[in-house]
Design an enzyme around this catalytic site. Structure first.
Site, PDB file in Angstrom:
ATOM      1  N   LYS A 265      -1.905  -1.354  -3.882  1.00  0.00           N
ATOM      2  CA  LYS A 265      -2.713  -0.419  -3.654  1.00  0.00           C
ATOM      3  C   LYS A 265      -2.103   0.804  -3.932  1.00  0.00           C
ATOM      4  O   LYS A 265      -1.147   1.502  -3.372  1.00  0.00           O
ATOM      5  CB  LYS A 265      -3.573  -0.353  -2.429  1.00  0.00           C
ATOM      6  CG  LYS A 265      -4.634   0.914  -2.370  1.00  0.00           C
ATOM      7  CD  LYS A 265      -5.401   0.651  -1.084  1.00  0.00           C
ATOM      8  CE  LYS A 265      -6.372   1.910  -1.115  1.00  0.00           C
ATOM      9  NZ  LYS A 265      -7.305   2.055   0.279  1.00  0.00           N
TER      10      LYS A 265
ATOM     11  N   TYR B  17       0.785  -0.995   0.012  1.00  0.00           N
ATOM     12  CA  TYR B  17       0.151   0.017   0.037  1.00  0.00           C
ATOM     13  C   TYR B  17       0.846   1.391   0.049  1.00  0.00           C
ATOM     14  O   TYR B  17       1.432   1.459   0.845  1.00  0.00           O
ATOM     15  CB  TYR B  17      -0.724   0.004   1.120  1.00  0.00           C
ATOM     16  CG  TYR B  17      -1.887   1.118   1.317  1.00  0.00           C
ATOM     17  CD1 TYR B  17      -2.058   1.880   0.367  1.00  0.00           C
ATOM     18  CD2 TYR B  17      -2.928   1.015   2.371  1.00  0.00           C
ATOM     19  CE1 TYR B  17      -3.302   3.095   0.373  1.00  0.00           C
ATOM     20  CE2 TYR B  17      -3.837   2.067   2.666  1.00  0.00           C
ATOM     21  CZ  TYR B  17      -4.073   3.077   1.588  1.00  0.00           C
ATOM     22  OH  TYR B  17      -4.888   3.977   1.893  1.00  0.00           O
TER      23      TYR B  17
END
Length: 302
Positions: free
Chosen positions: A169, A141
């Site tokens: 992400k 992330y």
């Protein structure tokens, strides 16, 4: 569980965590989970930013996962679950991986270490240590505006070669960096945008999907944007995108997930718009704006 290298694409929902009177609202959580299990989503992310994961006690997080998995089983759908974890202490995160190793999840979504501002070598060593240790795959992330240090493409490409790191992400806030990563990434390394307002742009650039708070609303329309682009219908995809683009701005007018929780409460999906400090519920001004938009969309639908 699910083979993430073939399933980490499409529309993923970072599910909000409903609270009532300071506690996890299990009734609302079941209603919410059941509702979205019947929608065009490809997976859930639990306990991450939108789920206020940093405010959840360990027992609450475990209960959250168990309830959502129960509701998925009840509708007999294969909906993968990613568990959001974060922290700045690699050793403590390894402990969390051990503590959650037998939970009914499919992978972890782990942000870069926040506050301590490690070097790229430190970030790489951190994620490699976690990936070596984890029972489930990891998705990175990258969100430098929350963590103070971003993951460079050079570091991400090195980490993408790890057999237990399956995707990203992407909240890097640089379209140029994202395009370069999409061009250079190895086969099987998924990239999903986490920037709601840039969803159409990211998909057009080649991203595999999105992890979008805004998709709590008009879920089918967000899914259709991805589906139309996959079919090569760019004009149709953009038309569907224009139906929801304004929502992605409105829902982040004040700190998320309070605006989305207010909308879900007004829509009857959760029993309270409650958030946990330091988050606060939406202002009266934004509440009025949200009410007007809800009313407008109800009239249009009618």
């Amino acid at each position: 569980m699910t083979d993430l290298r073939t399933h980490l694409h499409g529309l993923w929902l970072p599910l909000v965590t409903p609270f009532r009177d300071g506690r996890l609202d299990e009734v609302s959580l079941r209603r919410l989970s059941r509702h979205y299990c019947t929608q065009a989503i490809d997976g859930f992310i639990l306990g991450a930013t939108s789920g206020e994961g940093m405010t959840l006690r360990d027992a609450e997080l475990e209960r959250l996962v168990a309830i959502v998995r129960d509701e998925i089983a009840a509708v007999r759908r294969n909906v993968p679950i990613g568990l959001g974890l974060s922290g700045a202490d690699t050793s403590r995160l390894k402990d969390r991986l051990d503590e959650t190793a037998d939970w009914p999840i499919d992978f972890y979504l782990i942000a870069s270490p926040y506050y301590v501002r490690p070097s790229q070598r430190g970030i790489s060593a951190h994620f490699e240590a976690l990936a070596d240790h984890a029972a489930w795959p990891l998705a990175l992330y990258n969100i430098p505006y929350r963590c103070a240090v971003g993951i460079t493409n050079q570091t991400m490409l090195r980490l993408a070669e790890h057999p237990n790191i399956v995707g990203l992400k992407d909240c890097g806030a640089s379209r140029e960096q994202s395009i370069a990563l999409l061009r250079d990434r190895p086969q099987g390394f998924a990239v999903l945008t986490g920037e709601d307002a840039n969803y159409f742009e990211a998909l057009s650039d080649g991203a595999d999907g999105g992890i979008l708070l805004s998709a709590h609303l008009k879920t089918a329309t967000f899914a259709a944007v991805h589906a139309e682009l996959k079919r090569g219908n760019a004009a149709a995809a953009e038309a569907r995108w224009q139906e929801v683009a304004e929502l992605t701005r409105l829902l982040f007018t004040e700190p998320s997930p309070a605006p989305a929780k207010y909308w879900l409460w007004r829509s009857g999906l959760i029993d309270s718009p409650e958030v946990r400090l330091p988050m606060v519920e939406v202002s009266s001004e934004l509440a009025a704006m949200l009410d007007r938009e809800i009313e407008r969309r109800v009239k249009v639908a009618a």
